[in-house]
Design a protein around this motif. Structure first.
Motif, mmCIF file in Angstrom:
data_model
loop_
_atom_site.group_PDB
_atom_site.id
_atom_site.type_symbol
_atom_site.label_atom_id
_atom_site.label_comp_id
_atom_site.label_asym_id
_atom_site.label_seq_id
_atom_site.Cartn_x
_atom_site.Cartn_y
_atom_site.Cartn_z
ATOM 1 N N GLN A 1 91.244 77.957 146.117
ATOM 2 C CA GLN A 1 91.807 77.572 144.818
ATOM 3 C C GLN A 1 91.105 76.372 144.205
ATOM 4 O O GLN A 1 91.190 76.134 143.014
ATOM 5 C CB GLN A 1 93.295 77.255 144.972
ATOM 6 C CG GLN A 1 94.128 78.438 145.438
ATOM 7 C CD GLN A 1 94.094 79.588 144.448
ATOM 8 O OE1 GLN A 1 94.148 79.382 143.235
ATOM 9 N NE2 GLN A 1 93.963 80.804 144.939
ATOM 10 N N THR A 2 90.417 75.585 145.058
ATOM 11 C CA THR A 2 89.843 74.333 144.576
ATOM 12 C C THR A 2 88.336 74.302 144.811
ATOM 13 O O THR A 2 87.888 74.555 145.926
ATOM 14 C CB THR A 2 90.477 73.137 145.338
ATOM 15 O OG1 THR A 2 91.887 73.299 145.305
ATOM 16 C CG2 THR A 2 90.092 71.822 144.694
ATOM 17 N N ALA B 1 88.762 80.305 141.541
ATOM 18 C CA ALA B 1 89.409 79.009 141.775
ATOM 19 C C ALA B 1 90.138 78.554 140.514
ATOM 20 O O ALA B 1 89.771 78.919 139.403
ATOM 21 C CB ALA B 1 88.367 77.971 142.176
ATOM 22 N N THR C 1 91.151 75.048 140.029
ATOM 23 C CA THR C 1 90.747 73.703 139.609
ATOM 24 C C THR C 1 89.385 73.362 140.197
ATOM 25 O O THR C 1 88.959 73.926 141.209
ATOM 26 C CB THR C 1 91.749 72.635 140.107
ATOM 27 O OG1 THR C 1 91.920 72.821 141.509
ATOM 28 C CG2 THR C 1 93.073 72.726 139.408
ATOM 29 N N LEU D 1 87.186 69.756 141.104
ATOM 30 C CA LEU D 1 87.144 68.296 141.157
ATOM 31 C C LEU D 1 85.677 67.885 141.267
ATOM 32 O O LEU D 1 84.999 68.283 142.208
ATOM 33 C CB LEU D 1 87.917 67.774 142.372
ATOM 34 C CG LEU D 1 89.356 68.265 142.521
ATOM 35 C CD1 LEU D 1 89.941 67.814 143.851
ATOM 36 C CD2 LEU D 1 90.194 67.752 141.360
ATOM 37 N N THR E 1 90.635 65.325 148.180
ATOM 38 C CA THR E 1 91.835 66.148 148.368
ATOM 39 C C THR E 1 92.769 65.595 149.444
ATOM 40 O O THR E 1 93.908 66.051 149.546
ATOM 41 C CB THR E 1 91.460 67.587 148.776
ATOM 42 O OG1 THR E 1 90.892 67.546 150.098
ATOM 43 C CG2 THR E 1 90.449 68.197 147.824
ATOM 44 N N VAL F 1 88.873 74.920 150.241
ATOM 45 C CA VAL F 1 88.018 74.161 149.329
ATOM 46 C C VAL F 1 86.586 74.671 149.466
ATOM 47 O O VAL F 1 86.128 74.971 150.569
ATOM 48 C CB VAL F 1 88.047 72.651 149.671
ATOM 49 C CG1 VAL F 1 87.149 71.866 148.740
ATOM 50 C CG2 VAL F 1 89.457 72.113 149.599
#
Lengths: 175, 497
Positions: free
Chosen positions: B163-164, B203, B205, B207, B253, B268
């Protein structure tokens, strides 16, 4: 006619039973440690150690008649593993300067007789009659069995070529 | 972060006082004029080497496929400019050993004719699998240095429903500023690449971690990402090795990657900013990965800075372009902490080469090592929580298994321990040596297992052959006997016993 047949049958049966009994009662127990060590070895029975195959080498190791470095095919890693298993002190001096070797066919004098193919314990040589032969690097243990087979002297042993993948940093000097 | 780590500050890593990034980072980006020839290596990624699809004498165009990927984890290689293939074979690798590896040498014609490239107007409308295929076809690999092919990585992320995305703009190595340069000059490309990658992986989001010693890059990236709420620009403290995926993931995270596992296992996926820019170019412009920004820096360089150079350019051509003030005492590909010393300047650059350093004797001066005083500085500096002094003591005694039992496998070879060591011990080299020795041992074990299998198979085959021969002989004998029998009794009557 019937009597000799019966006599020989009974005789055979009796002797067979006796042999079977003897095989159980007088069985020679194999050395488990030797079997374990034999399982660690390359298992090609190449004879580079000068003994009659991997089993004999394992027996000699257990009996203390051979050093941990007995197997040239296994190289330093095997010697270390054996030394660890048997609690031997290890002197790698004899092994370190040689390093692993593999067979190489000189293509200009290979006549394609295919004799080396039969001698190789790991089927590491590929080729056919009247064709130039080649050696599979991964499968060759450097036992040299093919060297003596070759009628033209086209096969020799050479050190395993260094590649980028197996290159390693030298141990640094501390202080 | 645990309580213990909080108590002692959780201060892993090191922070060099002068990171030597400026003034090179502040100079405008230069485009390198085409050299006379390029040597494009076939193995520029983790996995199987690419297989040449051109022959000596072939003419190639910029962007043309010259070597195809082999196997699931591999990457194709493209011609960085137009010219004629003059050799396919070994050239010296950019590696301290000076050993050769295979490359395709292209003598350039200087015209730089390009293959017609087909970009997509809206990559986000494509199927994710199609996006991944295009990333694979463009030969994109992780440009942060790990060179893992990006397409299988995205596939893995999709499979594990990551997801990230963590986008690595850390660039913690001193001297280097190529990622900084990409973010400053091509922030929109990077953000677009991030959006495409998010689409490919599925995904939600992203970062973007950028060290706070790059304020210009942070400002440019914030501006570019303003319209996209899913992409967050996160300044992180400048501390080496912040650009290591595990450390960056933990800082951003709060999750720690288990030993021996990939970051994908905790949901991740880490990608470098330069990789994202390359993904943007591959999808929008159909441009394969054949050039990149390289930092040329070091005390011996006359005009240090960032240079857009074709992949496969010889280091000597690159140095000739920026000029040398003096003969360098050491050439390094990559950063000063983890880069590789080069045997000479006639080596090609690769896709992952973010920097070439020409260092002076003063820059590489190193006092002689002395005995370990067991101060524990290395333990505090180690970002992986290892005990470098204990591992080194075992390596020194030749106890490689002992070193392995202290988690030598987790060592990143980042060099923090050697950097802080007051006794100047060659810690990293000893760890590299131990890792190499353990690897060689494992290889030999595999080799022994293989030869054993082959020998057993051969023994079995010989026995089977002998058995079959005997059976065939018995059959022939029986047939002959039957024939003789029928010849002796033509009437078909049985012989009296």
């Amino acid at each position: 006619m019937l009597v000799p047949v019966v006599i020989l049958t009974l005789l055979g049966l009796m002797l067979g039973l006796m042999l079977g009994y003897a095989a159980r009662v007088f069985a020679v127990e194999g050395n488990e440690v030797a079997a374990e060590i034999a399982a660690m070895m390359p298992g090609t029975n190449c004879g580079q150690c000068g003994l009659a195959g991997c089993g004999a080498a394992a027996d000699a190791l257990v009996a203390g008649a051979a050093p941990a470095t007995v197997c040239p095919g296994g190289g330093a890693p095997l010697a270390q593993a054996i030394a660890a298993k048997l609690g031997l002190t290890l002197d790698l001096g004899g092994l370190a300067d040689q390093g692993p070797k593999i067979a190489e066919v000189q293509e200009d004098i290979c006549i394609g007789c295919a004799r080396c193919l039969k001698g190789c314990p790991t089927d590491a040589i590929v080729g056919a009659s009247k064709q130039i032969h080649g050696v599979l690097h991964q499968a060759c243990t450097g036992c040299g069995a093919c060297v003596t087979e070759c009628p033209t002297g086209a096969i020799g042993l050479r050190p395993l070529p260094q590649t980028l993948q197996d290159w390693n940093w030298a141990s640094p000097s501390f202080a | 972060m645990g309580i213990l780590e909080r108590l002692n500050g959780g201060r892993w890593g090191v922070h060099p006082h002068d990171d030597h990034k400026r003034p090179a980072a502040d100079t405008p980006l230069r485009v390198m004029p085409l050299p006379a020839k390029l040597c494009v290596p076939l193995l520029q990624h983790v996995g199987a080497p690419a297989k040449p699809v051109v022959a000596v004498g072939d003419s190639v165009l910029r962007g043309q496929l010259i070597a195809a990927a082999q196997g699931a984890v591999s990457a194709p290689v493209h011609a960085p400019s137009s010219g004629v293939v003059t050799a396919i074979g070994p050239v010296t690798a950019p590696h301290p050993s000076g050993l050769p590896f295979d490359a395709i040498t292209i003598t350039l014609d200087g015209e730089d004719r390009a293959l017609e490239a087909a970009g997509v107007d809206d990559p986000l409308a494509l199927e994710p699998a199609e996006v991944t295929r295009r990333i694979a076809d463009a030969g994109i690999v992780g440009l942060g240095g790990a060179t893992f092919p990006s397409a299988p990585k995205a596939q893995l992320g999709r499979k594990l429903e990551v997801q990230t995305l963590v986008i690595n703009g850390g660039e913690c190595e001193p001297y280097l500023s190529s990622d900084d340069s990409v973010m400053r000059h091509r922030a929109d490309d990077v953000i677009d690449g991030v959006r495409i990658l998010m689409h490919a992986v599925g995904a939600r989001t992203a970062l973007v971690g950028i060290e706070d010693n790059k304020p210009e890059a942070i400002a440019a990236m914030r501006e570019a990402a303003r319209a996209f709420a899913a992409i967050r620009i996160c300044p992180v403290p400048a501390r080496y090795p912040m650009g290591s995926d595990r450390q960056l993931v933990e800082v951003l995270t709060g999750k720690q990657v288990p030993a021996g596992a990939r970051t994908a296992s905790i949901g991740v996926l880490v990608n470098n900013v330069s990789t994202c820019a390359a993904i943007h170019r591959a999808l929008r412009h159909g441009e394969a990965l054949y050039r990149r920004i390289v930092t040329v820096n070091g005390g011996a360089v006359a005009a240090p800075g960032n240079v857009l150079a074709p992949v496969g350019v010889l280091v000597e051509d690159l140095l000739a372009f920026v000029g040398l003030k003096e003969a360098p005492a050491r050439l390094v590909m990559g950063g000063p902490m983890m880069g590789l010393a080069l045997p000479h300047a006639q080596v090609p650059t690769v896709k992952a080469c973010g920097g070439v350093l020409a260092l002076t004797a003063a820059e590489i001066a190193r006092p002689a090592p002395s005995a370990c005083i067991r101060c524990g500085s290395c333990v505090k500096a180690c970002p992986m929580g290892l005990q470098p002094l204990e591992i080194a003591a075992r390596v020194r005694a030749g106890d490689y298994d002992g070193a392995a039992s202290l988690q030598l496998d987790d060592c990143l070879a980042c060099g923090c321990c050697a950097y802080v060591c007051p006794s100047n011990l060659p810690l990293v080299q000893s760890f590299q040596h131990a890792k190499g020795t353990l690897w060689a041992r494992a290889q030999q074990k595999k080799r022994n297992a293989l030869t054993r299998e082959l020998a057993d198979a051969r023994r079995e085959r010989l026995e089977r052959d002998a058995r079959e021969r005997a059976e065939a002989a018995a059959k022939r004998k029986a047939a002959r006997a039957a024939q003789q029998a029928s010849a002796a009794a033509p009437g078909g009557q049985e012989m009296p016993s």
